[in-house]
Motif scaffolding. Sequence first.
Motif: not given
Length: 281
Positions: A118-143
């Motif tokens: 679901x996550x990958x499918x959702x991301x592929x619906x966004x414009x590739x011209x935009x910059x993608x940031x991925x972030x997470x704290x603690x265990x979220x950093x591992x994800x």
Amino acid sequence: MSFSDKNNIFNSKTAILLAAMSYQTYPLYFEGSLILPQGFKLQYTIRAFADVENPTENVIGFIAESKDLIVLAFRGYAAYPADLLAAYDIIQVPYPFVENGGKTSRGFTCLYQSTRKKLIRKLNNFSASKKLFVTGHNYGGALAVLASLDIAVNTKFENPIIYTYGSPRIGDPGFAIRFNQVVKNSIRIVNIHDPYPTFPAQKYPPPFTEEGLTYQHVKTKFPISFQLNNTSRNDGIACYFKNIRPLNPDFAQSLCNENPGFCPDAEMCFPFQDTCKPPKP
């Protein structure tokens, strides 16, 4: 609001913004709502299943979008006992989303895998011209680390920018090498007094498993230092935010003043002084 990173150089504005974004994953989980800065809109709430033996679904993050940016943020430890069981399930399994991806923690890998399609499918619906940031704290950093290699190889966002805060180790040297080869913009912000980045240990020799386990951090470490004499405070995202905002105080003040409730409250980020107190008579 403009952010740029070149040649893996730490960007203070990015670090401050994404620390606050990481913080917002917690009110989303606990209260079902969050506050985003002006210009951003919540586009997707990420849900996943933790605990291999008794899968439990919880909110683990969100995707927010602005005119120029997309932010994918993962939540850290909050859901007991599901998150704890996922974190301590450190038996390694092959990272299944990228060829020659090494091995990663079974608990977090299964958790990410439960939401991946679901996550990958959702991301592929966004414009590739935009910059993608991925972030997470603690265990979220591992994800965030697990997701970023997958995203870089299997989506149109080939150059995601990764900022994690107090992230634990997530994979073996094979995974770390593959991640470092593919993900070109990754910053791992670490309080040197935070115990979570020291877990799992680098080595678990036999007989822990027949062959033993080896864990290695991914690049690029950005150390900071604050000692509050308390595990939760040394690890807290509010305390990380408090200690990186001086790197760009004007931007941090503007961000917080213009977006009430977006920045974490650092009221508890002071040294813990109490020792054991005798009971009152």
